[in-house]
Write an enzyme that holds these catalytic residues in place. Structure first.
Site, short mmCIF file in Angstrom:
data_model
loop_
_atom_site.label_atom_id
_atom_site.label_comp_id
_atom_site.label_asym_id
_atom_site.label_seq_id
_atom_site.Cartn_x
_atom_site.Cartn_y
_atom_site.Cartn_z
CD1 TRP A 100 24.86 25.07 -29.19
CD2 TRP A 100 26.72 25.77 -28.15
NE1 TRP A 100 25.84 25.27 -30.14
CE2 TRP A 100 26.98 25.69 -29.54
CE3 TRP A 100 27.74 26.18 -27.30
CZ2 TRP A 100 28.23 26.02 -30.08
CZ3 TRP A 100 28.98 26.50 -27.84
CH2 TRP A 100 29.22 26.42 -29.22
CG ASP A 171 22.83 30.07 -24.93
OD1 ASP A 171 22.68 31.03 -25.72
OD2 ASP A 171 23.67 29.17 -25.10
CE LYS A 195 24.61 30.85 -33.00
NZ LYS A 195 25.39 30.07 -33.87
N1 PLP Z 1 24.97 28.99 -27.32
C1 PLP Z 1 24.38 28.60 -28.45
C2 PLP Z 1 22.95 28.15 -28.43
C3 PLP Z 1 25.08 28.61 -29.66
O1 PLP Z 1 24.49 28.23 -30.80
C4 PLP Z 1 26.42 29.04 -29.67
C5 PLP Z 1 27.22 29.07 -30.91
O2 PLP Z 1 26.84 28.59 -31.93
C6 PLP Z 1 27.00 29.42 -28.45
C7 PLP Z 1 26.25 29.40 -27.30
C8 PLP Z 1 28.42 29.88 -28.38
O3 PLP Z 1 28.46 31.16 -28.87
P1 PLP Z 1 29.79 31.96 -29.13
O4 PLP Z 1 30.52 31.27 -30.22
O5 PLP Z 1 29.27 33.32 -29.51
O6 PLP Z 1 30.56 32.01 -27.85
#
Ligand code: PLP
Length: 359
Positions: A100, A171, A195
């Site tokens: 991520w 994040d 989550k």
């Molecule tokens: N950042 C992290 C740590 C994630 O686990 C996720 C999705 O699982 C995201 C970003 C992306 O999130 P979204 O699908 O809400 O855009």
């Protein structure tokens, strides 16, 4: 009984779902659902204010931070962060610790020249991350972005940042509300809700006030922190049901004893599962102990040809969504706030029984 180990959208507390069910067609005595009323109604605005108060209490958010309830998920913030914070600058440090963090870098490249600091390392042959003291930050970057919990890789950075004169952006999508954190160490914290927080559709942003107002001209208004703050997160129609349900989760967390209590429970669940994996020759986790995630526990079977059977039998036993992400392979158990210890115990019982029968 079903225990859902999905990485997200993920399990919600059973009590919260029951309450939402009771209120579904008659919310606050209005004779209608919260989904069917205006976000500008007094009842909705009261709920929104209450949810912000509860969130501020849970995370001890200082007064000089705004809380924004937005659309777009974590990925929208990958673009919103540089466009809100950089102004005329093009320099930002991006820590790369996994999938991520790397995705955030790919998006940021559209808007600036991210300086990538790869912190992935090997510790005694296991996957690990360099501690913050070894992060080679550049002297003049506008901010430092990192991801404290890598949902897919199952690695985590539990240290709180203490970089002098640095704006730290994190994040927190897969770990916000799982334990206490010191919000004052950050410039911006963001998290998609699906989550630990609530249903998909809502994104939380906690931003220090002095960082608001230097957005680039081309930033879409719905991602502009200044616009969102000015309109109390109602510049456009917010994801009302996800916001309401997240508000119920905040109340549930407060009733459980807040984030100190959740932190203890999450530690106990993770310890229980990692201990079972470490004591077995049949299963293994390849993350260095200091970087093991308490939220997402990937594990591999010694004999990978048994993967499909493991998934088939675990599903039949009421243990859902254990398939690992294709990038890491094997299995992954996501054990967010809503997963009770009993769920982790049921998983460990199943794993031990499976190992006995197939080992
Ligand atoms: N950042 C992290 C740590 C994630 O686990 C996720 C999705 O699982 C995201 C970003 C992306 O999130 P979204 O699908 O809400 O855009």
């Amino acid at each position: 009984q079903v225990f859902n180990f999905s990485s997200g959208p993920a399990m919600l507390p059973a009590e919260v779902l029951r309450r939402a069910e009771q209120e579904l067609v008659n919310w606050r005595g209005l004779g209608t659902s919260v989904m069917e009323i205006s976000h500008r109604s007094k009842e909705f605005i009261d709920m929104a204010d209450e949810s912000e108060r509860d969130l501020r209490e849970l995370l001890s958010i200082p007064d000089n931070y705004k809380v924004l309830f937005a659309h777009g998920g974590g990925r929208a913030q990958f673009a919103a962060v540089p466009l809100n914070l950089l102004g005329a600058s093009r320099s930002a440090d991006y820590i790369d610790g996994g999938y991520w963090a790397h995705s955030a870098i790919d998006e940021a490249k559209k808007y600036c020249d991210p300086r990538v600091i790869d912190i992935k390392t090997r510790i005694d042959g296991l996957r690990g991350l360099k501690p913050m003291s070894e992060w080679d930050l550049s002297p003049d970057s506008t901010y430092v972005h990192y991801c404290p919990n890598e949902t897919i890789d199952g690695v985590a950075i539990d240290e709180m940042p203490a970089f002098a004169d640095r704006t730290v952006v994190a994040d927190y999508s897969s770990t916000l509300l799982s334990r206490p954190i010191d919000v004052s160490r950050y410039g911006v914290i963001y998290a998609g809700a699906q989550k630990n927080i609530g249903p998909a559709g809502l994104t939380l942003i906690i931003v220090r006030e002095d960082l608001i107002g230097s957005a680039r001209q081309e930033l879409p208004s719905i991602l502009d922190y200044q616009v969102l703050a000015k309109h109390d997160s109602m510049f456009n129609t917010p994801p009302t049901f996800a916001w309401y349900l997240s508000g119920l989760v905040f109340k549930w967390l407060l009733a459980q004893g807040g984030l100190v209590e959740m932190g203890k429970r999450n530690q106990a669940k993770a310890d229980y599962l990692y201990n079972a994996i470490d004591q077995s020759d049949f299963y293994r986790n390849d993350v260095a102990p200091a970087n093991r995630s308490r939220m997402n526990v990937p594990f591999l079977l010694a004999d990978e040809t048994l993967n499909a059977l493991f998934l088939e039998e675990s599903l039949a036993a009421g243990l859902h969504a254990l398939k690992g992400h294709r990038v890491v392979g094997g299995m992954r158990a996501s054990i967010y706030n809503a997963m009770p210890l009993a769920g982790v115990q049921a998983l460990v019982d199943f794993m031990q029984d499976f190992a006995r029968r197939h080992g």
